[in-house]
Design a protein around this motif. Structure first.
Motif, PDB file in Angstrom:
ATOM      1  N   VAL A  39     -87.753  94.268  69.679  1.00  0.00           N
ATOM      2  CA  VAL A  39     -86.750  94.542  70.489  1.00  0.00           C
ATOM      3  C   VAL A  39     -87.068  94.456  71.915  1.00  0.00           C
ATOM      4  CG1 VAL A  39     -84.558  96.094  71.417  1.00  0.00           C
ATOM      5  CG2 VAL A  39     -85.252  96.014  68.851  1.00  0.00           C
ATOM      6  N   TYR A  40     -86.687  93.680  72.602  1.00  0.00           N
ATOM      7  CA  TYR A  40     -87.035  93.317  73.960  1.00  0.00           C
ATOM      8  C   TYR A  40     -86.448  93.979  75.135  1.00  0.00           C
ATOM      9  CZ  TYR A  40     -90.632  90.089  72.205  1.00  0.00           C
ATOM     10  OH  TYR A  40     -91.778  89.547  71.720  1.00  0.00           O
ATOM     11  N   TYR A  41     -86.912  94.471  76.104  1.00  0.00           N
ATOM     12  CA  TYR A  41     -86.117  95.334  77.242  1.00  0.00           C
ATOM     13  C   TYR A  41     -86.728  94.876  78.542  1.00  0.00           C
ATOM     14  CZ  TYR A  41     -85.550  98.630  73.359  1.00  0.00           C
ATOM     15  OH  TYR A  41     -85.130  99.545  72.132  1.00  0.00           O
ATOM     16  N   CYS A  42     -85.753  95.017  79.484  1.00  0.00           N
ATOM     17  CA  CYS A  42     -86.515  94.887  81.058  1.00  0.00           C
ATOM     18  C   CYS A  42     -85.947  96.109  81.656  1.00  0.00           C
ATOM     19  CB  CYS A  42     -85.660  93.679  81.627  1.00  0.00           C
ATOM     20  SG  CYS A  42     -83.967  94.215  81.694  1.00  0.00           S
ATOM     21  N   ASN A  43     -86.848  96.490  82.628  1.00  0.00           N
ATOM     22  CA  ASN A  43     -86.774  97.542  83.435  1.00  0.00           C
ATOM     23  C   ASN A  43     -87.867  97.464  84.541  1.00  0.00           C
ATOM     24  OD1 ASN A  43     -85.661 100.103  83.717  1.00  0.00           O
ATOM     25  ND2 ASN A  43     -86.539 100.915  81.876  1.00  0.00           N
ATOM     26  N   ILE A  44     -87.133  98.421  85.636  1.00  0.00           N
ATOM     27  CA  ILE A  44     -88.021  98.603  86.703  1.00  0.00           C
ATOM     28  C   ILE A  44     -88.593  99.924  86.780  1.00  0.00           C
ATOM     29  CG2 ILE A  44     -86.388  96.890  88.071  1.00  0.00           C
ATOM     30  CD1 ILE A  44     -84.929  99.348  89.320  1.00  0.00           C
ATOM     31  N   ASP A  45     -89.498 100.343  87.498  1.00  0.00           N
ATOM     32  CA  ASP A  45     -90.157 101.670  87.455  1.00  0.00           C
ATOM     33  C   ASP A  45     -89.423 102.782  87.771  1.00  0.00           C
ATOM     34  OD1 ASP A  45     -93.454 100.736  88.463  1.00  0.00           O
ATOM     35  OD2 ASP A  45     -92.551 100.718  86.546  1.00  0.00           O
ATOM     36  N   GLN A  46     -88.440 102.555  88.794  1.00  0.00           N
ATOM     37  CA  GLN A  46     -87.652 103.630  89.276  1.00  0.00           C
ATOM     38  C   GLN A  46     -86.630 103.972  88.365  1.00  0.00           C
ATOM     39  OE1 GLN A  46     -88.526 100.685  90.735  1.00  0.00           O
ATOM     40  NE2 GLN A  46     -89.223 101.351  92.909  1.00  0.00           N
ATOM     41  N   LEU A  47     -86.231 103.061  87.185  1.00  0.00           N
ATOM     42  CA  LEU A  47     -85.127 103.582  86.277  1.00  0.00           C
ATOM     43  C   LEU A  47     -85.964 104.112  85.001  1.00  0.00           C
ATOM     44  CD1 LEU A  47     -82.482 100.812  86.382  1.00  0.00           C
ATOM     45  CD2 LEU A  47     -82.328 102.991  87.249  1.00  0.00           C
ATOM     46  N   ALA A  48     -87.065 103.483  84.581  1.00  0.00           N
ATOM     47  CA  ALA A  48     -87.908 103.876  83.680  1.00  0.00           C
ATOM     48  C   ALA A  48     -88.296 105.419  83.652  1.00  0.00           C
ATOM     49  CB  ALA A  48     -89.171 103.204  83.413  1.00  0.00           C
ATOM     50  N   ILE A  49     -88.670 105.920  84.868  1.00  0.00           N
ATOM     51  CA  ILE A  49     -89.115 107.293  85.274  1.00  0.00           C
ATOM     52  C   ILE A  49     -87.907 108.135  85.027  1.00  0.00           C
ATOM     53  CG2 ILE A  49     -89.634 108.685  87.228  1.00  0.00           C
ATOM     54  CD1 ILE A  49     -91.283 106.391  88.477  1.00  0.00           C
ATOM     55  N   LEU A  50     -86.733 107.820  85.192  1.00  0.00           N
ATOM     56  CA  LEU A  50     -85.737 108.526  84.909  1.00  0.00           C
ATOM     57  C   LEU A  50     -85.413 108.534  83.273  1.00  0.00           C
ATOM     58  CD1 LEU A  50     -83.289 107.569  88.226  1.00  0.00           C
ATOM     59  CD2 LEU A  50     -84.804 109.739  87.811  1.00  0.00           C
ATOM     60  N   GLY A  51     -85.985 107.716  82.613  1.00  0.00           N
ATOM     61  CA  GLY A  51     -85.723 107.681  81.139  1.00  0.00           C
ATOM     62  C   GLY A  51     -84.437 106.792  81.039  1.00  0.00           C
ATOM     63  N   TYR A  52     -84.177 105.801  81.744  1.00  0.00           N
ATOM     64  CA  TYR A  52     -83.192 104.744  81.387  1.00  0.00           C
ATOM     65  C   TYR A  52     -83.865 103.599  80.799  1.00  0.00           C
ATOM     66  CZ  TYR A  52     -79.995 101.026  81.970  1.00  0.00           C
ATOM     67  OH  TYR A  52     -79.127 100.065  81.550  1.00  0.00           O
ATOM     68  N   TRP A  53     -83.281 103.199  79.663  1.00  0.00           N
ATOM     69  CA  TRP A  53     -83.538 101.880  79.236  1.00  0.00           C
ATOM     70  C   TRP A  53     -82.179 101.198  78.608  1.00  0.00           C
ATOM     71  CZ3 TRP A  53     -88.242  99.651  78.980  1.00  0.00           C
ATOM     72  CH2 TRP A  53     -89.399 100.363  79.408  1.00  0.00           C
ATOM     73  N   GLY A  54     -82.179  99.964  78.901  1.00  0.00           N
ATOM     74  CA  GLY A  54     -80.882  99.187  78.317  1.00  0.00           C
ATOM     75  C   GLY A  54     -80.815  99.156  77.047  1.00  0.00           C
ATOM     76  N   GLN A  55     -79.959  98.362  76.355  1.00  0.00           N
ATOM     77  CA  GLN A  55     -79.886  98.419  74.935  1.00  0.00           C
ATOM     78  C   GLN A  55     -80.673  97.466  74.144  1.00  0.00           C
ATOM     79  OE1 GLN A  55     -78.068  96.489  76.804  1.00  0.00           O
ATOM     80  NE2 GLN A  55     -78.135  94.458  75.800  1.00  0.00           N
ATOM     81  N   GLY A  56     -81.529  96.631  75.131  1.00  0.00           N
ATOM     82  CA  GLY A  56     -82.552  95.576  74.547  1.00  0.00           C
ATOM     83  C   GLY A  56     -81.820  94.548  73.793  1.00  0.00           C
ATOM     84  N   THR A  57     -82.601  93.348  73.548  1.00  0.00           N
ATOM     85  CA  THR A  57     -82.188  92.195  72.592  1.00  0.00           C
ATOM     86  C   THR A  57     -83.137  91.987  71.538  1.00  0.00           C
ATOM     87  OG1 THR A  57     -81.296  89.909  72.775  1.00  0.00           O
ATOM     88  CG2 THR A  57     -83.150  90.593  74.376  1.00  0.00           C
ATOM     89  N   GLN A  58     -82.516  91.791  70.351  1.00  0.00           N
ATOM     90  CA  GLN A  58     -83.593  91.676  69.440  1.00  0.00           C
ATOM     91  C   GLN A  58     -84.045  90.289  68.999  1.00  0.00           C
ATOM     92  OE1 GLN A  58     -84.495  93.996  66.541  1.00  0.00           O
ATOM     93  NE2 GLN A  58     -85.887  92.329  65.980  1.00  0.00           N
ATOM     94  N   VAL A  59     -85.365  90.313  69.029  1.00  0.00           N
ATOM     95  CA  VAL A  59     -85.798  88.863  68.882  1.00  0.00           C
ATOM     96  C   VAL A  59     -86.594  88.879  67.457  1.00  0.00           C
ATOM     97  CG1 VAL A  59     -87.971  87.357  69.307  1.00  0.00           C
ATOM     98  CG2 VAL A  59     -86.475  88.305  71.030  1.00  0.00           C
ATOM     99  N   THR A  60     -86.309  87.968  66.504  1.00  0.00           N
ATOM    100  CA  THR A  60     -86.939  88.071  64.991  1.00  0.00           C
ATOM    101  C   THR A  60     -87.264  86.734  64.840  1.00  0.00           C
ATOM    102  OG1 THR A  60     -85.208  89.556  64.332  1.00  0.00           O
ATOM    103  CG2 THR A  60     -86.315  88.322  62.643  1.00  0.00           C
ATOM    104  N   VAL A  61     -88.716  86.763  64.641  1.00  0.00           N
ATOM    105  CA  VAL A  61     -89.468  85.236  64.314  1.00  0.00           C
ATOM    106  C   VAL A  61     -89.765  85.253  62.735  1.00  0.00           C
ATOM    107  CG1 VAL A  61     -91.292  83.864  65.147  1.00  0.00           C
ATOM    108  CG2 VAL A  61     -90.347  85.479  66.849  1.00  0.00           C
ATOM    109  N   SER A  62     -89.048  84.369  62.025  1.00  0.00           N
ATOM    110  CA  SER A  62     -89.203  84.357  60.670  1.00  0.00           C
ATOM    111  C   SER A  62     -88.938  83.115  60.124  1.00  0.00           C
ATOM    112  CB  SER A  62     -88.609  85.375  59.988  1.00  0.00           C
ATOM    113  OG  SER A  62     -88.764  85.406  58.612  1.00  0.00           O
ATOM    114  N   SER A  63     -89.471  82.576  59.008  1.00  0.00           N
ATOM    115  CA  SER A  63     -89.153  81.613  58.612  1.00  0.00           C
ATOM    116  C   SER A  63     -88.198  81.936  57.057  1.00  0.00           C
ATOM    117  CB  SER A  63     -90.576  80.623  57.913  1.00  0.00           C
ATOM    118  OG  SER A  63     -91.185  81.559  57.177  1.00  0.00           O
TER     119      SER A  63
END
Length: 117
Positions: A93-117
């Motif tokens: 699961v991939y997330y983006c964030n800035i330090d100022q929000l990560a410090i507060l414990g905030y993370w978005g819902q993320g987006t799932q990346v699956t690499v498979s044949s």
């Protein structure tokens, strides 16, 4: 309300490509460095790449160097992660964030990346 929304994930075969997007709302991304992170099942969240506020400084984890490219469009308040030559070990699961929000414990819902044949 500050919010970061990740999108663009999906199922892709090894060697394929995906482009992730991270859209910010409630604040202007212009002033912030921002990073992409990922968390695979059973593993700690790890940093993938980061970009400075003006795009002049960019860093990548060794595991993605030469395959991933981070970029930002401040006019669109959005950051991107172009992922090429994807490998099964990029599955996470991939997330983006800035330090100022990560410090507060905030993370978005993320987006799932699956690499498979």
């Amino acid at each position: 309300q500050y919010q970061l929304v990740e999108s663009g994930g999906g199922l892709v075969q090894p060697g394929g490509s995906l482009r992730l997007s991270c859209a910010a709302s409630g604040f202007t991304l212009d002033y912030y460095a921002i990073g992409w992170f990922r968390q695979a099942p059973g593993k700690e969240r790890e940093g993938v790449s980061c970009i400075s506020s003006n795009g002049g400084s960019i860093k990548y984890a060794d595991s993605v160097k030469g395959r991933f490219t981070i970029s930002r469009d401040n006019a669109k308040n959005t950051v991107y992660l172009q992922m090429n030559s994807l490998k099964p070990e990029d599955t996470a699961v991939y997330y983006c964030n800035i330090d100022q929000l990560a410090i507060l414990g905030y993370w978005g819902q993320g987006t799932q990346v699956t690499v498979s044949s």
